[in-house]
Write a protein that holds these residues in place. Sequence first.
Motif, PDB file in Angstrom:
ATOM      1  N   GLY A 138      37.808  42.248  40.538  1.00 41.24           N
ATOM      2  CA  GLY A 138      38.160  41.996  39.145  1.00 41.24           C
ATOM      3  C   GLY A 138      37.234  41.000  38.489  1.00 41.24           C
ATOM      4  O   GLY A 138      36.482  40.286  39.152  1.00 41.24           O
ATOM      5  N   SER A 169      39.010  45.425  35.085  1.00 43.34           N
ATOM      6  CA  SER A 169      39.123  46.029  36.413  1.00 43.34           C
ATOM      7  C   SER A 169      37.787  46.638  36.821  1.00 43.34           C
ATOM      8  O   SER A 169      36.890  46.801  35.982  1.00 43.34           O
ATOM      9  N   ILE A 185      45.617  43.433  38.780  1.00 44.55           N
ATOM     10  CA  ILE A 185      44.912  44.697  38.968  1.00 44.55           C
ATOM     11  C   ILE A 185      45.538  45.422  40.152  1.00 44.55           C
ATOM     12  O   ILE A 185      45.554  44.905  41.274  1.00 44.55           O
TER      13      ILE A 185
END
Length: 278
Positions: A138, A169, A185
């Motif tokens: 991320g 992401s 995420i």
Amino acid sequence: MDHRLDDSNFEDFFNKVEVPYNKSAKEVWEQLSKQLDDNKVTKRSQIFMRPWMYVAAMLLVLFGVLSVMKFYTVKIQSQKGEHLVYNLPDGSKVSLNVQSGFTYHPYWWRFSRKINFEGEAFFDVQQGSVFQVQSAIGKTIVMGTTFNIFSRNGTYRVNCVTGKVKVVSPGNEEAMLLPSFSAEILPDGKINVSKFSNKLKATDWIDNIFSFTSVPLIHVFGEVERQYNIEIETTVSPDLIYTGHFQGKREVDEVLNLLCKPFGLKFEKISERKYRIN
């Protein structure tokens, strides 16, 4: 025999003496000048750099300096049982939880505020250009704000405390967070956004309070290992889920008892820094 010279024969004696060098000063100088002309000294030819060579040399030096500035890297790392606070060149502050770390380029910082980070940390970012935190799964982008990042065991979670935070992401899906919002995420690359009611809960680890909501118990044991610098041997099922909290100021035996008791587990101290849980 008397060899003394009187006035009568002194002049005759002097006239008989041959002076070995009877040239005038002018004649001596002319002869020396002629010898110098006959034996010319060969001078080394001087090497002159053309203008384009000066430019090329300057560009080469400049390229070397810029390369050092851009690629010179500093690594900051906390160990087990250790919390660190680090100030970045612009005054931004990073508070590292145990076994967390990041790298950055100090000489290039004024051009690019970017760090590579893994672990858990609270960031207090000064206003300025884009500030980017890159992790394995991320990316977080801010301008000036405070936020917490957790990036461990395949989990990437960001809690925004003040300002605005953008989470990206690996699939380039984005989520913009306002204060009191959290983004995680998911394994499929999607971003789940939720609101947390207590701002302190997002950063309670700074005060040695560790809160967990629906977290596998084995991951909680992993956090205990990091906080107390111990090793835990266990065969507990990864399906056991824990919700609760503990204070890091407690003794490790108290914490393990608190965690094990609800699940009917027992722990055993094998050595000074090693435990077994079954």
